[in-house]
Design an enzyme around this catalytic site. Structure first.
Site, PDB file in Angstrom:
ATOM      1  N   ASN A 106      46.692  42.054  29.699  1.00 22.61           N
ATOM      2  CA  ASN A 106      45.290  41.808  30.070  1.00 22.61           C
ATOM      3  C   ASN A 106      45.241  41.718  31.601  1.00 22.61           C
ATOM      4  O   ASN A 106      45.595  40.685  32.169  1.00 22.61           O
ATOM      5  CB  ASN A 106      44.817  40.501  29.419  1.00 22.61           C
ATOM      6  CG  ASN A 106      43.409  40.120  29.862  1.00 22.61           C
ATOM      7  OD1 ASN A 106      42.699  40.928  30.460  1.00 22.61           O
ATOM      8  ND2 ASN A 106      43.019  38.891  29.574  1.00 22.61           N
ATOM      9  N   HIS A 125      37.638  35.952  24.966  1.00 21.46           N
ATOM     10  CA  HIS A 125      38.568  35.364  25.933  1.00 21.46           C
ATOM     11  C   HIS A 125      37.931  34.127  26.566  1.00 21.46           C
ATOM     12  O   HIS A 125      36.726  34.101  26.809  1.00 21.46           O
ATOM     13  CB  HIS A 125      38.930  36.400  27.011  1.00 21.46           C
ATOM     14  CG  HIS A 125      40.086  35.946  27.851  1.00 21.46           C
ATOM     15  ND1 HIS A 125      39.933  35.048  28.873  1.00 21.46           N
ATOM     16  CD2 HIS A 125      41.407  36.242  27.787  1.00 21.46           C
ATOM     17  CE1 HIS A 125      41.127  34.810  29.411  1.00 21.46           C
ATOM     18  NE2 HIS A 125      42.036  35.526  28.772  1.00 21.46           N
ATOM     19  N   LYS A 137      42.686  41.748  33.492  1.00 16.51           N
ATOM     20  CA  LYS A 137      41.496  41.044  34.004  1.00 16.51           C
ATOM     21  C   LYS A 137      40.881  41.859  35.146  1.00 16.51           C
ATOM     22  O   LYS A 137      40.878  43.075  35.085  1.00 16.51           O
ATOM     23  CB  LYS A 137      41.875  39.620  34.421  1.00 16.51           C
ATOM     24  CG  LYS A 137      42.665  38.893  33.323  1.00 16.51           C
ATOM     25  CD  LYS A 137      42.858  37.430  33.569  1.00 16.51           C
ATOM     26  CE  LYS A 137      43.628  36.813  32.406  1.00 16.51           C
ATOM     27  NZ  LYS A 137      43.815  35.379  32.509  1.00 16.51           N
ATOM     28  N   GLU A 148      45.270  31.125  22.626  1.00 13.36           N
ATOM     29  CA  GLU A 148      45.425  30.953  24.064  1.00 13.36           C
ATOM     30  C   GLU A 148      44.852  29.602  24.497  1.00 13.36           C
ATOM     31  O   GLU A 148      43.648  29.492  24.779  1.00 13.36           O
ATOM     32  CB  GLU A 148      44.674  32.057  24.812  1.00 13.36           C
ATOM     33  CG  GLU A 148      45.181  33.443  24.539  1.00 13.36           C
ATOM     34  CD  GLU A 148      44.934  34.361  25.722  1.00 13.36           C
ATOM     35  OE1 GLU A 148      45.902  34.937  26.222  1.00 13.36           O
ATOM     36  OE2 GLU A 148      43.779  34.480  26.160  1.00 13.36           O
ATOM     37  N   SER A 187      50.433  31.833  30.287  1.00 14.33           N
ATOM     38  CA  SER A 187      51.609  31.719  31.157  1.00 14.33           C
ATOM     39  C   SER A 187      52.892  32.230  30.494  1.00 14.33           C
ATOM     40  O   SER A 187      53.968  31.640  30.639  1.00 14.33           O
ATOM     41  CB  SER A 187      51.783  30.275  31.643  1.00 14.33           C
ATOM     42  OG  SER A 187      50.660  29.883  32.413  1.00 14.33           O
ATOM     43  N   GLY A 237      47.017  31.062  33.105  1.00 13.04           N
ATOM     44  CA  GLY A 237      47.078  31.206  34.558  1.00 13.04           C
ATOM     45  C   GLY A 237      47.558  29.963  35.295  1.00 13.04           C
ATOM     46  O   GLY A 237      47.432  29.878  36.515  1.00 13.04           O
ATOM     47  N   GLU A 260      37.832  33.099  29.469  1.00 15.68           N
ATOM     48  CA  GLU A 260      37.087  33.344  30.722  1.00 15.68           C
ATOM     49  C   GLU A 260      35.697  33.898  30.424  1.00 15.68           C
ATOM     50  O   GLU A 260      34.742  33.608  31.142  1.00 15.68           O
ATOM     51  CB  GLU A 260      37.909  34.282  31.629  1.00 15.68           C
ATOM     52  CG  GLU A 260      39.112  33.551  32.218  1.00 15.68           C
ATOM     53  CD  GLU A 260      40.338  34.421  32.458  1.00 15.68           C
ATOM     54  OE1 GLU A 260      40.207  35.658  32.475  1.00 15.68           O
ATOM     55  OE2 GLU A 260      41.436  33.843  32.626  1.00 15.68           O
TER      56      GLU A 260
HETATM   57  P1  PGA Z   1      48.152  34.297  31.847  1.00 14.21           P
HETATM   58  O1  PGA Z   1      46.801  34.838  31.173  1.00 14.21           O
HETATM   59  O2  PGA Z   1      49.279  35.055  31.224  1.00 14.21           O
HETATM   60  O3  PGA Z   1      47.986  34.595  33.317  1.00 14.21           O
HETATM   61  O4  PGA Z   1      48.232  32.848  31.562  1.00 14.21           O
HETATM   62  C1  PGA Z   1      46.748  35.055  29.788  1.00 14.21           C
HETATM   63  C2  PGA Z   1      45.374  35.499  29.376  1.00 14.21           C
HETATM   64  O5  PGA Z   1      44.380  35.061  29.962  1.00 14.21           O
HETATM   65  O6  PGA Z   1      45.239  36.295  28.440  1.00 14.21           O
END
Ligand code: PGA
Length: 245
Positions: free
Chosen positions: A7, A93, A9, A163, A205, A169, A95
């Site tokens: 992903n 997601h 983003k 998640e 992460s 992140g 976000e």
């Molecule tokens: P990350 O993001 O691996 O940077 O934690 C995962 C995601 O948002 O799908």
């Protein structure tokens, strides 16, 4: 079947996306048993699709609008994704939920649109830190799953990515114990409530250092990877580790 989903983003230009893919193709991941899915930005989708050529690597979008077409400035429709032969769509997601106020009812509309048009949804669910602290993890996941999967076709191919918002992140992955507990619960809940068994992924992460122990968990079938998917060496290392299992 295991899955490694990148992903990206709001990262990588068209050129950077294609450069990444060219490098990834050199890593000899073609023979691997797991499914590798790249989810670039909307503007890079077509160029990445062209660059894929005969590769087994698949293409996913990071979102789609629930309506077929119309006056929705700035949105992308399912037919537009179909036209470029995009196979997967990330939905729900955290976000999108946090910054774009996407609620379960919208996620549900989008999932149904994706399924009805023969694409495959990757549904993201997860609790935030205060919900975990307040022991609300399972009630949050229950309402996200009930809301998002309402009236879906039981035969549809769908992935669920657990998640935890506090792990995305942050560099702070959930522990194997936490992931195991939640993945087992999701598996049970989906069987009981919807009579479906779907692959459950973990996201938050994920790195090449922590993915090995997580992929060994009974009900985990791969990863949705943000930060670590931006680096081709790190991403391909994760794919190789997943593939060895
Ligand atoms: P990350 O993001 O691996 O940077 O934690 C995962 C995601 O948002 O799908």
């Amino acid at each position: 079947m295991n899955y490694c989903i990148a992903n990206w983003k709001m990262n990588k230009s068209i050129k950077e996306s294609c450069d990444f893919l060219r490098e990834l193709k050199k890593k000899n991941l073609e023979s691997i048993k797991s499914e590798i899915i790249l989810c670039p930005s909307f503007v890079s989708l077509k160029a990445v699709k062209d660059e894929l050529e005969d590769s087994a690597i698949q293409l996913g979008a990071q979102n789609v609008h629930q309506e077929k077409n119309g006056a929705y400035t700035g949105e992308v429709s399912i037919d537009m994704l179909r036209e470029i032969e995009c196979e997967w769509v990330i939905l729900g997601h955290s976000e999108r939920r946090q910054y774009f106020l996407e609620e379960d009812v919208i996620v549900n509309d989008k999932i149904n649109t994706v399924i009805e048009n023969d694409l495959k949804p990757i549904l993201c669910i997860g609790e935030n830190q205060s919900q975990r602290n307040n022991h609300e993890t399972f009630s949050v996941l229950k309402s996200q799953l009930r809301g998002a999967l309402c009236n879906i076709n039981n035969d549809a191919k769908i992935l669920v990515a657990y998640e935890p918002v506090w792990a995305i992140g942050t560099g702070l992955s959930a522990s194997c114990k936490q992931i195991d507990e939640v993945a087992n619960w999701i598996n049970e809940f989906l069987l009981q409530e919807f009579s479906i068994k779907v692959p459950i992924l973990y996201g938050g992460s994920v790195t090449s250092s922590n993915c090995g122990s997580v992929i060994d968990l009974e009900n985990i079938s791969g990863f949705l990877i943000g930060t670590s998917s931006l680096d081709v060496n790190e991403f391909s290392n994760i794919c190789s580790i997943v593939n060895e299992r």
